[in-house]
Write a protein that holds these residues in place. Structure first.
Motif, short mmCIF file in Angstrom:
data_model
loop_
_atom_site.label_atom_id
_atom_site.label_comp_id
_atom_site.label_asym_id
_atom_site.label_seq_id
_atom_site.Cartn_x
_atom_site.Cartn_y
_atom_site.Cartn_z
N MET A 134 -5.90 7.03 -1.07
CA MET A 134 -4.53 7.31 -1.45
C MET A 134 -3.69 6.05 -1.26
N GLU A 135 -3.10 5.55 -2.35
CA GLU A 135 -2.24 4.38 -2.25
C GLU A 135 -0.94 4.74 -1.53
N ASP A 136 -0.37 3.75 -0.86
CA ASP A 136 0.90 3.95 -0.18
C ASP A 136 1.98 4.29 -1.21
N GLU A 151 -2.65 -1.57 7.71
CA GLU A 151 -3.27 -0.34 7.24
C GLU A 151 -2.59 0.18 5.98
N ARG A 152 -1.27 0.02 5.90
CA ARG A 152 -0.57 0.45 4.69
C ARG A 152 -0.91 -0.42 3.48
N GLN A 153 -1.37 -1.65 3.73
CA GLN A 153 -1.69 -2.59 2.67
C GLN A 153 -3.10 -2.38 2.14
N ARG A 154 -3.87 -1.53 2.80
CA ARG A 154 -5.27 -1.35 2.45
C ARG A 154 -5.41 -0.89 1.00
N GLN A 155 -6.46 -1.41 0.34
CA GLN A 155 -6.75 -1.03 -1.04
C GLN A 155 -8.05 -0.26 -1.10
N ALA A 156 -8.28 0.36 -2.25
CA ALA A 156 -9.52 1.10 -2.43
C ALA A 156 -10.71 0.16 -2.33
N ILE A 197 -4.60 -8.27 -1.36
CA ILE A 197 -3.18 -7.92 -1.32
C ILE A 197 -2.87 -7.10 -2.58
N PRO A 198 -2.36 -5.89 -2.44
CA PRO A 198 -1.99 -5.12 -3.64
C PRO A 198 -1.00 -5.93 -4.48
N THR A 199 -1.37 -6.18 -5.73
CA THR A 199 -0.60 -7.09 -6.59
C THR A 199 -0.55 -6.55 -8.00
N VAL A 241 4.53 -8.96 -8.42
CA VAL A 241 5.04 -8.23 -7.27
C VAL A 241 3.85 -7.92 -6.37
N GLN A 242 4.08 -8.06 -5.05
CA GLN A 242 3.02 -7.83 -4.07
C GLN A 242 3.53 -6.92 -2.96
N PHE A 243 2.63 -6.11 -2.43
CA PHE A 243 2.96 -5.16 -1.38
C PHE A 243 2.64 -5.81 -0.04
#
Length: 327
Positions: free
Chosen positions: A222-224, A199-204, A161-163, A191-193
């Motif tokens: 490419m980050e959201d 698919e928008r939550q995907r990380q590198a 989870i992008p955090t 904060v978390q995305f």
């Protein structure tokens, strides 16, 4: 503004949401709670800062639990501070302690950063939902990174989870001269995305290491845009904003996200409370053999036990652990 009024803003967690950015999080400000924990143990200042950081992280993560259970953060490393333990018992109880080597600590510079005190080892995150449920444990290798960076590594590898986490710990001084008083404060924000689309939550992807010759290169990640904005705003937070007792959590959140709109939810109080009791101590001692219990009896004819978390000292009579009838 009175000290009593300001204290009402501390020792609580405020959940929030920035719906325009698909972001959710929590902000915590700790005043008397963290000061009691650190004052009780009288740790050296660098150790106190490190304990404060891991307590903030434990509260930020523990208050997200939706069940009655325990969440624990524990480090085991080769550094001057070789062990840190924080227990969070949902929904609101926290306790903590540290173990350190005074000689190793003295060999470090006075301005040593918290990560320098830790050294190399691991950080374990454990969720215990009770005897009827299996425990979950995540492990993060500590290789010279900060507590913040270790948290990011955990969410990147385990939760995916992008955090973004920000933590600050410091001392405040009130009064002048001999009447002055030093007190510890701590604060943090996570904060978390969490968009609807995975698919928008995907990380590198993690680095694959040495790829074989001729392997196709991965496409640039490419980050959201929404996450980039939310993360970038949180990265602007300065330590004093998390520690200032005159700046409320609500005001800080407005300062960060007012252009996008931020919703805050009901505050969750947090208390410093140990799980130890005389009954638990006696039960623990009773699990040792009679010979081991007998060896624990001191010169005063009693067994002395000090809780590592709250420093409460217990005197246990031999008869309480079944030694009266022993030959």
């Amino acid at each position: 503004m009175s000290t009593q009024f300001l204290a009402h803003r501390d020792d609580r967690v405020i959940p929030f949401a920035v719906e325009a950015l698909d972001a959710r999080g929590r902000v915590v400000r700790l005043g008397e709670l963290i000061d009691r924990v650190l004052e009780r143990h009288a740790y050296p200042a660098p150790v106190s800062r490190l304990v404060g950081e891991i307590v903030v992280l434990a509260v930020l993560l523990g208050t997200s639990l939706k069940f009655e259970g325990r969440f624990q953060l524990q480090t085991r490393t080769d550094g001057a501070v070789d062990m840190l333990v924080v227990d969070f018992e949902a929904p609101d109880r926290v306790r903590a302690y540290a173990r350190f080597d005074a000689d190793k600590l003295a060999a470090l510079p006075e301005d040593a950063r918290p990560e320098q005190l830790l050294g190399r080892g691991h950080l374990a995150l454990t969720i215990d939902q009770g005897s009827d449920m299996s425990r979950y444990q995540g492990i993060v290798a500590l290789e010279g990174q900060s507590i913040e960076e270790a948290a990011h590594q955990y969410f990147r590898q385990s939760e995916q989870i992008p955090t973004r986490v920000r933590i600050a710990v410091g001392e405040t001084v009130t009064g002048l001269g001999d009447a002055s008083r030093h007190a510890w404060r701590a604060g943090g924000l996570i904060v978390q995305f969490l968009p609807t689309s995975p698919e928008r939550q995907r990380q590198a992807d993690l680095h694959p290491g040495d790829a074989p010759e001729g392997a196709a290169e991965a496409k640039p990640f490419m980050e959201d845009d929404a996450w980039v904005e939310a993360r970038s705003l949180v990265e602007t937070i300065e330590d004093h904003e998390l520690l200032d007792p005159t700046l409320t959590s609500e005001e800080l959140l407005y300062r960060l996200f007012h252009e996008r709109g931020v919703r805050v939810f009901e505050a969750q109080p947090v208390v410093e409370r140990c799980r130890c009791s005389r009954e638990r101590i006696v039960a623990m001692l009773s699990r040792f053999t009679a010979d081991e219990r007998r060896d624990m009896v001191g010169d005063d004819g009693r067994i002395g036990i000090t809780c590592e978390f709250c420093s409460t000292h217990y005197h246990v009579e031999p008869g309480e652990v079944g030694l009266d009838d022993e030959a």
